[in-house]
Design a protein around this motif. Sequence first.
Motif, PDB file in Angstrom:
ATOM      1  N   ARG A  42       2.113   8.678  10.453  1.00  0.00           N
ATOM      2  CA  ARG A  42       2.935   7.648  11.108  1.00  0.00           C
ATOM      3  C   ARG A  42       2.511   6.258  10.668  1.00  0.00           C
ATOM      4  NH1 ARG A  42       2.600   3.989  14.656  1.00  0.00           N
ATOM      5  NH2 ARG A  42       0.488   4.533  15.295  1.00  0.00           N
ATOM      6  N   ASP A  46       4.851   3.609   8.808  1.00  0.00           N
ATOM      7  CA  ASP A  46       5.091   2.286   9.392  1.00  0.00           C
ATOM      8  C   ASP A  46       4.844   1.166   8.386  1.00  0.00           C
ATOM      9  OD1 ASP A  46       5.762   3.402  11.809  1.00  0.00           O
ATOM     10  OD2 ASP A  46       3.878   2.874  12.811  1.00  0.00           O
ATOM     11  N   SER A  50       6.289   6.836   2.741  1.00  0.00           N
ATOM     12  CA  SER A  50       6.686   8.116   3.333  1.00  0.00           C
ATOM     13  C   SER A  50       5.508   9.084   3.290  1.00  0.00           C
ATOM     14  CB  SER A  50       7.851   8.724   2.552  1.00  0.00           C
ATOM     15  OG  SER A  50       8.978   7.900   2.656  1.00  0.00           O
ATOM     16  N   HIS A  68       7.593  12.093   7.721  1.00  0.00           N
ATOM     17  CA  HIS A  68       7.550  10.751   8.297  1.00  0.00           C
ATOM     18  C   HIS A  68       8.128   9.794   7.257  1.00  0.00           C
ATOM     19  CE1 HIS A  68       4.822  11.821  11.687  1.00  0.00           C
ATOM     20  NE2 HIS A  68       4.529  12.810  10.869  1.00  0.00           N
ATOM     21  N   ALA A  71       9.225   3.268   6.901  1.00  0.00           N
ATOM     22  CA  ALA A  71       9.956   2.334   7.747  1.00  0.00           C
ATOM     23  C   ALA A  71      10.862   1.472   6.867  1.00  0.00           C
ATOM     24  CB  ALA A  71       8.989   1.456   8.527  1.00  0.00           C
ATOM     25  N   PHE A  74      10.194  -2.595   5.364  1.00  0.00           N
ATOM     26  CA  PHE A  74       8.800  -3.047   5.482  1.00  0.00           C
ATOM     27  C   PHE A  74       8.403  -3.894   4.286  1.00  0.00           C
ATOM     28  CE2 PHE A  74       4.245  -2.663   4.743  1.00  0.00           C
ATOM     29  CZ  PHE A  74       3.751  -3.104   5.952  1.00  0.00           C
TER      30      PHE A  74
END
Length: 80
Positions: A42, A46, A50, A68, A71, A74
């Motif tokens: 995560r 974030d 990935s 995941h 984001a 970013f």
Amino acid sequence: MALKISVVPLGSGWAVRSSSFENEMLFTAGAKAEAAARELARRYADRGQSAEVAIFLRDGALAGRFLHPAAPGFMDALSA
């Protein structure tokens, strides 16, 4: 390409491994290893990378995968 993080059995415990860090993380409980791997994934996601977490059973079979995605935006926010 997604960063790969694996949770694998190691002796009587569990290890979290990835090419993104040199030393594996060791745990006595599989649930704690999985939680650490998912939190790590995560955090990478974030920050725009990935990540994929693969959980393996004691017999070597794949128990599950968690993706995941990075984001969105970013990297754009960093260059602004």
